[in-house]
Design a protein around this motif. Structure first.
Motif, PDB file in Angstrom:
ATOM      1  N   UNK A   9       0.827  -1.209   0.000  1.00 30.90           N
ATOM      2  CA  UNK A   9       0.000   0.000   0.000  1.00 30.90           C
ATOM      3  C   UNK A   9       0.858   1.254   0.000  1.00 30.90           C
ATOM      4  N   UNK A  10       1.998   1.210   0.690  1.00 34.21           N
ATOM      5  CA  UNK A  10       2.898   2.354   0.689  1.00 34.21           C
ATOM      6  C   UNK A  10       3.501   2.586  -0.690  1.00 34.21           C
ATOM      7  N   UNK A  11       3.826   1.510  -1.412  1.00 30.56           N
ATOM      8  CA  UNK A  11       4.334   1.672  -2.770  1.00 30.56           C
ATOM      9  C   UNK A  11       3.324   2.393  -3.648  1.00 30.56           C
ATOM     10  N   UNK A  12       2.042   2.120  -3.421  1.00 30.63           N
ATOM     11  CA  UNK A  12       0.989   2.734  -4.234  1.00 30.63           C
ATOM     12  C   UNK A  12       0.686   4.164  -3.816  1.00 30.63           C
ATOM     13  N   UNK A  13       1.066   4.545  -2.610  1.00 29.59           N
ATOM     14  CA  UNK A  13       0.591   5.813  -2.038  1.00 29.59           C
ATOM     15  C   UNK A  13       1.036   7.021  -2.855  1.00 29.59           C
ATOM     16  N   UNK A  14       2.288   7.030  -3.280  1.00 31.96           N
ATOM     17  CA  UNK A  14       2.782   8.147  -4.076  1.00 31.96           C
ATOM     18  C   UNK A  14       3.250   7.698  -5.457  1.00 31.96           C
ATOM     19  N   UNK A  15       2.912   6.463  -5.839  1.00 34.25           N
ATOM     20  CA  UNK A  15       3.144   6.022  -7.205  1.00 34.25           C
ATOM     21  C   UNK A  15       4.534   5.520  -7.492  1.00 34.25           C
ATOM     22  N   UNK A  16       4.790   4.234  -7.268  1.00 29.86           N
ATOM     23  CA  UNK A  16       6.075   3.637  -7.625  1.00 29.86           C
ATOM     24  C   UNK A  16       6.115   3.349  -9.118  1.00 29.86           C
ATOM     25  N   UNK A  17       7.280   3.488  -9.758  1.00 26.75           N
ATOM     26  CA  UNK A  17       7.387   3.142 -11.179  1.00 26.75           C
ATOM     27  C   UNK A  17       7.056   1.670 -11.421  1.00 26.75           C
ATOM     28  N   UNK A  18       6.344   1.411 -12.508  1.00 30.09           N
ATOM     29  CA  UNK A  18       6.000   0.037 -12.902  1.00 30.09           C
ATOM     30  C   UNK A  18       5.344  -0.732 -11.752  1.00 30.09           C
ATOM     31  N   UNK A  19       4.430  -0.059 -11.053  1.00 29.85           N
ATOM     32  CA  UNK A  19       3.817  -0.674  -9.879  1.00 29.85           C
ATOM     33  C   UNK A  19       3.110  -1.979 -10.223  1.00 29.85           C
TER      34      UNK A  19
END
Length: 268
Positions: A200-210
């Motif tokens: 969820x933290x990876x998605x919070x501010x937008x990780x590349x190639x999520x």
């Protein structure tokens, strides 16, 4: 080896020891690359300097698989800190908030008592939250057993896995013929928690190639049904931390999420 130094002469007691312990704890077989600790003291932390690389789809898939391996390394309980960590911290170097540590046998109890109620108290002290927010946090805490999804064992978490704490680097010893790019972890708030929290933290501010990361993760360790509907639940604590630290729109965003998650208890 080139060195990168993080320093703050008046850092809270144990701050850099805790970060160093977290980095060492995260360095597991099959897991992501983790910035190596070279030296630590009360006012500084020396790390290897990482060579910038690119966030390629291939590197993202590798990261997804290795993140699953890190989580599967496990933790003794929800809320436990790495060996050698003296205190828990969450937030920036210039103003980290205390992160409650302890030992909980289930994630809903841990999330309520070690994350949501403490961040509410921190927000009350700093004027970010009020009496209405007390009631809203209480409603969410009451609903946690119904919101949390299937029970899982405690995972070994990075704990603050927003995209800025994932550095895309050049692999050690790589040359131009290799798949030279990989993800490396920095700045953890490491603890035993729920693996969906890191995602969820990876998605919070937008990780590349999520989506590449998530697909490879799920191939390595499938996620429980309904996990996408729980992303916002796992984002509540870091969003509330931003409200405490920075105020402004983060406060209104936290209140909207509290209302979304709190629902109508009489009909739930």
């Amino acid at each position: 080896m080139q060195t990168y130094r993080k320093a703050r002469h008046d850092a809270p007691a144990g701050f850099f020891d805790t970060e160093a312990a977290g980095l060492r704890w995260l360095a597991v077989d099959g897991g992501p690359r983790v910035a190596r600790v070279l030296d630590v003291g009360p006012g500084h932390l020396d790390l290897e300097r990482l060579v910038p690389g690119s966030a390629t789809p291939s590197a993202a898939r590798t990261f997804g698989r290795s993140l699953a391996a890190l989580h599967d390394a496990g933790a003794p309980a929800f809320g436990t800190l790495p060996s050698g960590a003296t205190e828990g911290f969450f937030g920036p170097l210039d103003d980290p908030l205390e992160m409650v540590a302890g030992s909980w046998s289930d994630w809903p109890s841990y999330y309520a008592e070690a994350r949501l109620r403490p961040v509410l108290a921190q927000g009350r002290r700093r004027g970010a939250f009020d009496d209405d927010d007390d009631a809203a946090f209480d409603r969410v805490c009451e609903r946690l057993p119904r919101l949390a999804g299937p029970a899982e064992p405690p995972a070994r978490l990075h704990g603050d896995l927003w995209s800025g704490n994932v550095l895309w680097t050049t692999a050690d010893g790589a040359d131009e013929t290799d798949e030279a790019d990989e993800a490396a972890l920095i700045d953890p708030a490491a603890h035993g928690g729920h693996r969906e929290t890191d995602l969820a933290m990876l998605a919070m501010f937008g990780a590349p190639h999520l989506e590449e990361i998530l697909a490879a993760y799920a191939d390595a360790h499938p996620l429980a049904p309904g996990w996408r509907e729980r992303v916002r639940l796992h984002q509540l604590y870091p969003l509330a931390v931003h409200a405490v630290l920075f105020g402004g729109g983060y406060i209104s965003s936290t209140r909207r999420l509290l209302a979304e998650l709190g629902g109508d208890l009489s009909s739930s």
